[in-house]
Design a protein around this motif. Structure first.
Motif, PDB file in Angstrom:
ATOM      1  N   UNK A   1     -21.416  29.488 -83.831  1.00  0.00           N
ATOM      2  CA  UNK A   1     -21.408  29.079 -85.370  1.00  0.00           C
ATOM      3  C   UNK A   1     -19.896  28.687 -85.859  1.00  0.00           C
ATOM      4  N   UNK A   2     -19.498  27.526 -86.394  1.00  0.00           N
ATOM      5  CA  UNK A   2     -18.188  27.051 -86.668  1.00  0.00           C
ATOM      6  C   UNK A   2     -17.478  26.550 -85.779  1.00  0.00           C
ATOM      7  N   UNK A   3     -17.752  26.454 -84.470  1.00  0.00           N
ATOM      8  CA  UNK A   3     -16.914  25.890 -83.395  1.00  0.00           C
ATOM      9  C   UNK A   3     -16.888  24.175 -83.419  1.00  0.00           C
ATOM     10  N   UNK A   4     -15.810  23.847 -83.079  1.00  0.00           N
ATOM     11  CA  UNK A   4     -15.737  22.268 -82.810  1.00  0.00           C
ATOM     12  C   UNK A   4     -15.611  22.130 -81.353  1.00  0.00           C
ATOM     13  N   UNK A   5     -16.192  21.166 -80.988  1.00  0.00           N
ATOM     14  CA  UNK A   5     -16.164  20.796 -79.547  1.00  0.00           C
ATOM     15  C   UNK A   5     -15.668  19.042 -79.623  1.00  0.00           C
ATOM     16  N   UNK A   6     -15.037  18.858 -78.899  1.00  0.00           N
ATOM     17  CA  UNK A   6     -14.536  17.424 -78.611  1.00  0.00           C
ATOM     18  C   UNK A   6     -14.914  17.119 -77.267  1.00  0.00           C
ATOM     19  N   UNK A   7     -15.690  15.906 -77.068  1.00  0.00           N
ATOM     20  CA  UNK A   7     -16.003  15.360 -75.714  1.00  0.00           C
ATOM     21  C   UNK A   7     -15.904  14.148 -75.797  1.00  0.00           C
ATOM     22  N   UNK A   8     -16.188  13.291 -74.542  1.00  0.00           N
ATOM     23  CA  UNK A   8     -15.820  12.103 -74.310  1.00  0.00           C
ATOM     24  C   UNK A   8     -16.780  11.476 -73.402  1.00  0.00           C
ATOM     25  N   UNK A   9     -17.346  10.375 -73.728  1.00  0.00           N
ATOM     26  CA  UNK A   9     -18.306   9.499 -73.055  1.00  0.00           C
ATOM     27  C   UNK A   9     -17.890   8.380 -72.713  1.00  0.00           C
ATOM     28  N   UNK A  10     -18.168   8.027 -71.327  1.00  0.00           N
ATOM     29  CA  UNK A  10     -17.643   6.778 -70.769  1.00  0.00           C
ATOM     30  C   UNK A  10     -18.672   5.999 -70.463  1.00  0.00           C
ATOM     31  N   UNK A  11     -18.625   4.420 -70.649  1.00  0.00           N
ATOM     32  CA  UNK A  11     -19.975   3.693 -70.735  1.00  0.00           C
ATOM     33  C   UNK A  11     -19.143   2.450 -69.981  1.00  0.00           C
ATOM     34  N   UNK A  12     -20.071   1.476 -69.644  1.00  0.00           N
ATOM     35  CA  UNK A  12     -19.579   0.091 -68.991  1.00  0.00           C
ATOM     36  C   UNK A  12     -18.720  -0.509 -70.037  1.00  0.00           C
ATOM     37  N   UNK A  13     -17.780  -1.280 -69.785  1.00  0.00           N
ATOM     38  CA  UNK A  13     -16.736  -2.177 -70.617  1.00  0.00           C
ATOM     39  C   UNK A  13     -17.625  -3.100 -71.384  1.00  0.00           C
ATOM     40  N   UNK A  14     -17.536  -3.057 -72.635  1.00  0.00           N
ATOM     41  CA  UNK A  14     -18.222  -4.021 -73.407  1.00  0.00           C
ATOM     42  C   UNK A  14     -17.416  -5.428 -73.265  1.00  0.00           C
ATOM     43  N   UNK A  15     -18.437  -6.421 -73.240  1.00  0.00           N
ATOM     44  CA  UNK A  15     -17.970  -7.678 -73.014  1.00  0.00           C
ATOM     45  C   UNK A  15     -16.810  -8.294 -74.264  1.00  0.00           C
ATOM     46  N   UNK A  16     -15.700  -8.944 -73.904  1.00  0.00           N
ATOM     47  CA  UNK A  16     -14.763  -9.069 -75.002  1.00  0.00           C
ATOM     48  C   UNK A  16     -15.693 -10.062 -76.063  1.00  0.00           C
ATOM     49  N   UNK A  17     -15.223  -9.824 -77.133  1.00  0.00           N
ATOM     50  CA  UNK A  17     -15.840 -10.427 -78.341  1.00  0.00           C
ATOM     51  C   UNK A  17     -16.678  -9.734 -78.921  1.00  0.00           C
ATOM     52  N   UNK A  18     -17.262  -8.573 -78.403  1.00  0.00           N
ATOM     53  CA  UNK A  18     -18.366  -7.703 -78.897  1.00  0.00           C
ATOM     54  C   UNK A  18     -17.568  -6.691 -79.830  1.00  0.00           C
TER      55      UNK A  18
END
Length: 412
Positions: free
Chosen positions: A119-136
């Motif tokens: 309770x009250x804890x903050x969790x920072x996390x990161x998700x990696x995806x394929x690179x978006x096409x330029x222009x998106x």
């Protein structure tokens, strides 16, 4: 962009970074996107989960679009907190679902089990995806379907706005020495060739520019509009630089203002008798063209109010909506005979009657704001259509473009 990403085993050069990106809608109010980085290989999304169970012990069940029954606010961990995970089948969707980008990996959040959050804890996390096409520059993050995970709320975001120009910046390649020629056996060995001069590096801050043309959206004729511009990010910018302005030429509607490479600008075009228009422009290493087609104030003209934001499944206006509505107030005060009809629309996901009521409540919230700024009630009609008039009617994935407030001029 000269930034290095050191999260994980291998450092990555960040081409474009968008801190606190604008998000049109979100499933779970306890999670936010704090930054989106684009490297040559990945779309990297930084997120933060804040357990609010200690602050909201009696939080009521949520009603999520597309689910006909209320569901509890995430799964409890047994000690009053929550548990979180990130589903590895998550995807990024763009261009109405025409482009899909796969999930690669996550950091600081499990993908094969659930993690307890106190309770009250903050969790920072990161998700990696394929690179978006330029222009998106707008995408949806669809982690999972709540319908298939009873009792949970997925980390789904709709309409995430980022900086991702259509042309990616490529670092200059050094010139290589051509291989030495093998001399003929009967001739003396030639002298080695003189080394080629090194490639001239790009000056630290060459003056580039943003340029373009302002035209009437209906006739195509040039408009002598006022262009106001302000730097949002750059090597020497904190995002709080004062705005400057220039005027488009009356003869051909062209304008131009200087700007350094690897900078992002907010540009607005305004002219008497027209609705103003705003855009975010990124300069890489070449001049950037940004054209503006201004919609004239005339009976029958329909305009989508682009920057109107509500909390998910609610109708209270968020403060980020006020600048856009204040511009409409200014236009109506400059044109006292002008009357409008506001039309509210939702996405096609969810119950028809619920969406109809939501669209009505939202559009009346906009009307109330205009009235609070001095616009007479008789000048503003408000109608909600629910999801009966979608822009994109393809089933299966959310379509942020369907969630909109439109304005029609009924009297000029």
């Amino acid at each position: 962009m000269g930034l290095l990403l050191a999260f994980g085993a291998t450092a990555q050069t960040v081409e474009y970074s968008t801190p606190k990106p604008r998000v049109d809608d979100v499933n779970d109010l306890d999670v936010v996107i704090s930054r989106v980085d684009l490297t040559a290989q990945y779309t990297i999304i930084y997120m933060r989960f804040r357990d609010g169970s200690d602050e909201k012990p009696s939080r009521s069940p949520l009603k999520i679009p597309g689910i006909p029954y209320p569901i509890p606010d995430r799964v409890g961990s047994g000690d009053g907190g929550h548990t979180i995970t990130f589903v590895p089948t998550a995807r990024l969707y763009a261009n109405g679902g025409a482009r899909t980008f796969k999930f690669i990996r996550a950091e600081n959040i499990p993908t094969d089990k659930r993690r307890d959050v106190r309770p009250g804890e903050t969790v920072d996390f990161v998700a990696y995806f394929e690179r978006l096409d330029p222009g998106i520059e707008t995408f949806d993050l669809f982690e999972c379907s709540d319908r298939n995970r009873p009792g949970e709320i997925c980390f789904n975001f709709w309409g995430v706005h980022i900086t991702n120009p259509s042309k990616r910046t490529q670092p200059p390649r050094p010139r290589t020495q051509p291989p030495a020629q093998t001399p003929a056996p009967t001739r003396p060995r030639p002298a080695p060739p003189a080394p080629e001069p090194a490639q001239t590096p790009l000056p630290p801050n060459p003056t580039l520019a943003v340029k373009g043309t302002v035209r009437d959206a209906k006739t195509g004729k040039p408009v002598a509009a006022m262009l106001t511009y302000r730097m949002l990010s750059g090597a020497e910018s904190n995002g709080d630089e004062p705005a400057d302005s220039t005027r488009a030429k009356a003869a051909d509607g062209t304008y131009r203002f200087p700007g350094d490479p690897l900078t992002v600008w907010e540009v607005s075009a305004t002219a008497k008798g027209y609705f103003g228009k705003r855009d975010t422009v990124a300069i890489a290493r070449t001049e950037k063209t940004a054209n503006f087609d201004l919609v004239p104030i005339a009976v029958g003209t329909k305009v989508t109010l682009k920057n109107i934001y509500f909390a998910q499944s609610k109708y209270e206006l968020q403060a980020e909506s006020f600048p856009e509505l204040d511009k409409l107030v200014e236009v109506m005060k400059l044109n006292p005979a002008m009357q409008i009809k506001l039309e509210g629309h939702t996405d096609i996901i969810g119950d028809f009657d619920a969406n109809l009521e939501l669209s009505r409540n939202r559009v009346f919230a906009v009307k109330r704001y205009l009235m609070s700024k001095g616009i007479a009630e008789a000048r503003v009609e408000a109608v909600g259509y629910g999801h009966s008039r979608p822009i994109n009617s393809t089933r299966g994935t959310p379509h942020p473009e369907n969630r909109r407030v439109e304005m029609v001029i009924t009297k000029a």
